[in-house]
Design a protein around this motif. Structure first.
Motif, PDB file in Angstrom:
ATOM      1  N   TYR A  60      -0.643  10.636  10.486  1.00  0.00           N
ATOM      2  CA  TYR A  60       0.434  11.194  11.313  1.00  0.00           C
ATOM      3  C   TYR A  60      -0.118  11.657  12.657  1.00  0.00           C
ATOM      4  O   TYR A  60      -1.128  12.364  12.712  1.00  0.00           O
ATOM      5  N   PHE A  61       0.564  11.288  13.719  1.00  0.00           N
ATOM      6  CA  PHE A  61       0.194  11.706  15.062  1.00  0.00           C
ATOM      7  C   PHE A  61       1.291  12.617  15.628  1.00  0.00           C
ATOM      8  O   PHE A  61       2.478  12.355  15.438  1.00  0.00           O
ATOM      9  N   THR A  95      -0.759  21.544   7.530  1.00  0.00           N
ATOM     10  CA  THR A  95      -1.133  20.416   6.692  1.00  0.00           C
ATOM     11  C   THR A  95      -0.457  19.138   7.168  1.00  0.00           C
ATOM     12  O   THR A  95       0.764  19.081   7.292  1.00  0.00           O
ATOM     13  N   SER A  96      -1.252  18.113   7.444  1.00  0.00           N
ATOM     14  CA  SER A  96      -0.698  16.872   7.974  1.00  0.00           C
ATOM     15  C   SER A  96      -0.907  15.707   7.008  1.00  0.00           C
ATOM     16  O   SER A  96       0.038  15.208   6.416  1.00  0.00           O
ATOM     17  N   PHE A  97      -2.149  15.281   6.820  1.00  0.00           N
ATOM     18  CA  PHE A  97      -2.400  14.177   5.891  1.00  0.00           C
ATOM     19  C   PHE A  97      -3.774  14.328   5.275  1.00  0.00           C
ATOM     20  O   PHE A  97      -4.622  15.084   5.740  1.00  0.00           O
ATOM     21  N   GLY A  98      -3.981  13.583   4.217  1.00  0.00           N
ATOM     22  CA  GLY A  98      -5.247  13.628   3.515  1.00  0.00           C
ATOM     23  C   GLY A  98      -5.333  12.462   2.557  1.00  0.00           C
ATOM     24  O   GLY A  98      -4.487  11.568   2.565  1.00  0.00           O
ATOM     25  N   PRO A  99      -6.334  12.449   1.699  1.00  0.00           N
ATOM     26  CA  PRO A  99      -6.469  11.357   0.730  1.00  0.00           C
ATOM     27  C   PRO A  99      -5.354  11.406  -0.305  1.00  0.00           C
ATOM     28  O   PRO A  99      -4.854  12.476  -0.651  1.00  0.00           O
ATOM     29  N   ASN A 100      -4.945  10.219  -0.783  1.00  0.00           N
ATOM     30  CA  ASN A 100      -3.929  10.166  -1.833  1.00  0.00           C
ATOM     31  C   ASN A 100      -4.447  10.787  -3.122  1.00  0.00           C
ATOM     32  O   ASN A 100      -3.685  11.390  -3.880  1.00  0.00           O
ATOM     33  N   ASN A 101      -5.724  10.628  -3.371  1.00  0.00           N
ATOM     34  CA  ASN A 101      -6.369  11.246  -4.525  1.00  0.00           C
ATOM     35  C   ASN A 101      -7.728  11.742  -4.065  1.00  0.00           C
ATOM     36  O   ASN A 101      -8.667  10.964  -3.938  1.00  0.00           O
TER      37      ASN A 101
END
Length: 227
Positions: free
Chosen positions: A69-70, A187-193
């Motif tokens: 996400y930007f 909080t924006s994005f991160g690993p799916n797992n």
């Protein structure tokens, strides 16, 4: 640095809103209303939920094909002011965080209790990671921008303590100058797992949007008073 003087403005990440309810999200972008949304504030023993009546997302928000996400920031306007809640401060514009400093990542994360999926409150200490470390091979490489901040452990054996896949919330850090608590990240994005991918969490860097936040709040209040 300053506190949010108007207690009817919580911040959010546009991507989080998009994931929660895509149908209503599309309608909300059209009329800037979120009358079916509520924002809940919780302590250890109580929870206060307030309806929203306005929504402003960043005009340059983009979600890439890699789910990065930007300009992932939005403002929600509450239908009434919050009471009995201690606000955190906004950081100065372009304020930077020293690598290795510990902050608190606090919010909500998915959990399973007795076979039922629920949301649980969480608060975990997590260190700021330098952009150089976060951009290395195996992490986020060239996907980071100056308006993002990483937090997490480089050592895989330490990752478990801050693994919160699919979590939402804020990165709260204590100012080195006056000990005030500041919301430095959303909080924006991160690993799916995160146990499998072992990547750090990426937050929207609030200090990069300080002027945007103030401008949008003033514009919204002016237009609402003129209506």
């Amino acid at each position: 640095m300053s506190p949010l003087e108007d207690m009817s403005w919580p911040g959010s990440a546009t991507g989080d809103l998009n994931q929660k309810s895509s149908d209503h999200y599309d309608n909300a972008l059209h009329d800037q209303k979120l009358d079916s949304w509520r924002v809940c504030f919780a302590s250890d023993s109580t929870e206060q939920c307030i309806e929203t009546d306005g929504y402003i997302r960043h005009e340059d928000f983009v979600c890439s094909q890699d789910n990065v996400y930007f300009h992932d920031v939005a403002l929600l306007h509450l239908s009434e002011k919050v009471s009995n809640i201690q606000p955190v401060c906004l950081p100065y514009a372009e304020e930077t965080l020293p690598s290795g400093d510990f902050c608190y990542w606090a919010g909500w994360a998915a959990a399973e209790t007795g076979g039922i999926n629920t949301n649980m409150k969480f608060q975990v200490p997590i260190p700021i990671m330098s952009s150089e470390a976060c951009s290395q091979s195996g992490f986020w490489q060239n996907q980071l921008t100056a308006s993002m901040v990483c937090a997490g452990f480089e050592a895989p054996e330490k990752l478990k303590s801050s693994c919160m896949s699919g979590a939402e919330g804020a990165l709260i850090c204590q100012s080195a100058s006056n000990s005030a608590w500041e919301v430095q990240g959303i909080t924006s994005f991160g690993p799916n797992n995160c146990f499998v991918e072992r990547k750090p969490q990426v937050f929207t860097k609030v200090s990069a949007y300080r002027e945007w936040v103030e401008d949008k709040m003033k514009k919204y209040s002016y237009e609402k008073n003129m209506a």
